[in-house]
Scaffold this active site. Structure first.
Site, PDB file in Angstrom:
ATOM      1  N   GLU A  18      44.195  27.395 -40.060  1.00 29.08           N
ATOM      2  CA  GLU A  18      45.461  26.661 -40.223  1.00 29.08           C
ATOM      3  C   GLU A  18      46.564  27.657 -40.634  1.00 29.08           C
ATOM      4  OE1 GLU A  18      45.634  24.620 -43.989  1.00 29.08           O
ATOM      5  OE2 GLU A  18      46.902  23.010 -43.190  1.00 29.08           O
ATOM      6  N   ASN A  29      52.584  20.575 -39.036  1.00 31.08           N
ATOM      7  CA  ASN A  29      51.501  21.523 -39.248  1.00 31.08           C
ATOM      8  C   ASN A  29      50.585  21.348 -38.030  1.00 31.08           C
ATOM      9  OD1 ASN A  29      49.248  22.933 -40.121  1.00 31.08           O
ATOM     10  ND2 ASN A  29      49.433  22.236 -42.236  1.00 31.08           N
ATOM     11  N   LYS A  49      48.817  17.783 -37.537  1.00 25.82           N
ATOM     12  CA  LYS A  49      48.030  17.312 -38.693  1.00 25.82           C
ATOM     13  C   LYS A  49      48.449  15.908 -39.123  1.00 25.82           C
ATOM     14  CE  LYS A  49      46.799  19.167 -43.300  1.00 25.82           C
ATOM     15  NZ  LYS A  49      47.030  20.367 -44.162  1.00 25.82           N
ATOM     16  N   GLU A 108      53.119  20.536 -49.202  1.00 25.21           N
ATOM     17  CA  GLU A 108      53.033  20.285 -47.752  1.00 25.21           C
ATOM     18  C   GLU A 108      53.836  19.059 -47.341  1.00 25.21           C
ATOM     19  OE1 GLU A 108      49.630  20.674 -45.100  1.00 25.21           O
ATOM     20  OE2 GLU A 108      48.486  21.282 -46.849  1.00 25.21           O
ATOM     21  N   CYS A 119      42.597  21.105 -41.729  1.00 28.68           N
ATOM     22  CA  CYS A 119      42.375  21.177 -43.176  1.00 28.68           C
ATOM     23  C   CYS A 119      42.101  19.828 -43.826  1.00 28.68           C
ATOM     24  CB  CYS A 119      43.515  21.912 -43.859  1.00 28.68           C
ATOM     25  SG  CYS A 119      43.023  22.422 -45.527  1.00 28.68           S
ATOM     26  N   ASN A 121      43.306  25.977 -45.208  1.00 32.82           N
ATOM     27  CA  ASN A 121      43.719  26.790 -46.367  1.00 32.82           C
ATOM     28  C   ASN A 121      43.444  25.918 -47.580  1.00 32.82           C
ATOM     29  OD1 ASN A 121      45.898  29.259 -45.678  1.00 32.82           O
ATOM     30  ND2 ASN A 121      45.846  27.671 -44.101  1.00 32.82           N
TER      31      ASN A 121
END
Ligand code: CDT
Length: 307
Positions: free
Chosen positions: A47, A107, A124, A143, A169, A194
């Site tokens: 990611e 993302n 994502k 995020e 993730c 991550n």
């Protein structure tokens, strides 16, 4: 056509803010060459592979962090990766921060076939962390400030001789992610991550981070009869330690390859996609055994309603 896909999980060690994209892409191409030596047809990167994990910092105006986003892919710095992969006949999956022409920030992760063709882009769905600055944290996980949630369900695409899905993730912690793909017959799920070793909201979970990482992906693989490839950006990045433990998981739920280090490391698995049917046609024959008429809450309700 063979249904065995040789896959390289290309774990990256830390990427510091001062590291240029060009330097990171050189590291990724080095892993690509190692993968070619092992006969890999597909290489999976983490990611947000091209930059440091920037949501650990907070800036009021997200545009101040435009440098971390890709406006085009391939762009001038990433073109060498696309060129070398196509030259070697290796496909790849790459996580990056996407800034669309109309200003949306996602993302994202792309899947590229062996001939260089873009198969799919996934955005994502489950965005973790927080929206606002949290002054008491040793580092931020903002995020939700920097990315919109992806608008589309996790898809599955014909590629590499099978049916391939993607997740990113935090998506890997949600059984819904796998099941939505399982209901499309997924045989191989690719996931970059991550994950800070220190979970600020509840430090009691810190020593369990590696366990939880394996737990969710092994369960998702087994319960949907699919291969799962999880790839970390790991190690001490800008003072924040991130877990490694990249792994390749069989439809049985068994880990068949796992990273030894927290650095740049390639692990390789020979993934027989035909093995999926041993689970999808027996214990997890969805059409025979599932009871969707009783699962309405899964899609009709978000939070728990306690009696
Ligand atoms: N990148 C990412 O999604 N990381 C989260 C960290 C935990 S939530 C702060 C994860 O689920 O691994």
């Amino acid at each position: 056509m063979s249904r065995i896909v040789t896959i390289g999980a290309a774990q990256l060690g830390p990427v510091q803010r001062a590291d240029s994209r060009k330097e990171v892409v050189e590291r990724m191409i080095d892993l690509l060459h190692q993968a070619a030596g092992h006969g890999c047809e597909l290489v999976v990167y983490p990611e947000l592979a091209l930059t440091t994990f920037f949501p650990r910092w907070y800036v009021e105006d997200v545009a101040e962090f435009d440098e971390f986003y890709e406006r085009e892919l391939p762009g001038p710095d990433t073109q060498p990766l696309f060129d070398e992969a196509a030259h070697l006949g290796i496909g790849f999956c790459l996580g990056y921060a996407e800034l669309t022409p109309d200003g949306h920030r996602y993302n994202s992760q792309v899947l590229v076939e062996r001939d260089g063709r873009l198969v799919a882009r996934y955005r994502k769905v489950h965005i973790p962390g927080h929206e606002a600055y949290e002054p008491d944290r040793p580092f931020q996980h903002a995020e939700r400030h920097f990315f919109e949630p992806g608008p589309d369900e996790p898809g599955v695409w014909p590629a590499f001789g099978g049916l391939v899905g993607m997740m990113i993730c935090n998506d890997r912690r949600w059984p819904e992610t796998y099941r939505v793909m399982g209901l499309q017959g997924v045989e191989l799920i690719l996931c970059g991550y991550n994950t800070p070793a220190h979970y600020v909201p509840d430090p009691s979970q810190d020593i369990l981070q590696g366990f939880h990482n394996a737990l969710v992906m092994q369960a998702g693989a087994y319960q949907n009869g699919t291969w799962v490839v999880g790839v970390a950006k790991a190690g001490l990045e800008e003072g924040v330690d991130a877990i490694a433990q990249s792994c390749i998981i069989a439809p049985s739920g068994q880990i068949v390859a796992q990273a030894f280090t927290s650095a740049d490391e390639l692990l390789v698995g020979r993934c027989d996609l035909d093995w999926c049917r041993r689970y999808q046609d027996t214990l997890f024959d969805f059409d025979r055994y599932r009871r969707p008429e009783l699962y309405g809450r899964i899609s009709g309700q978000r939070g728990a309603i306690r009696p």
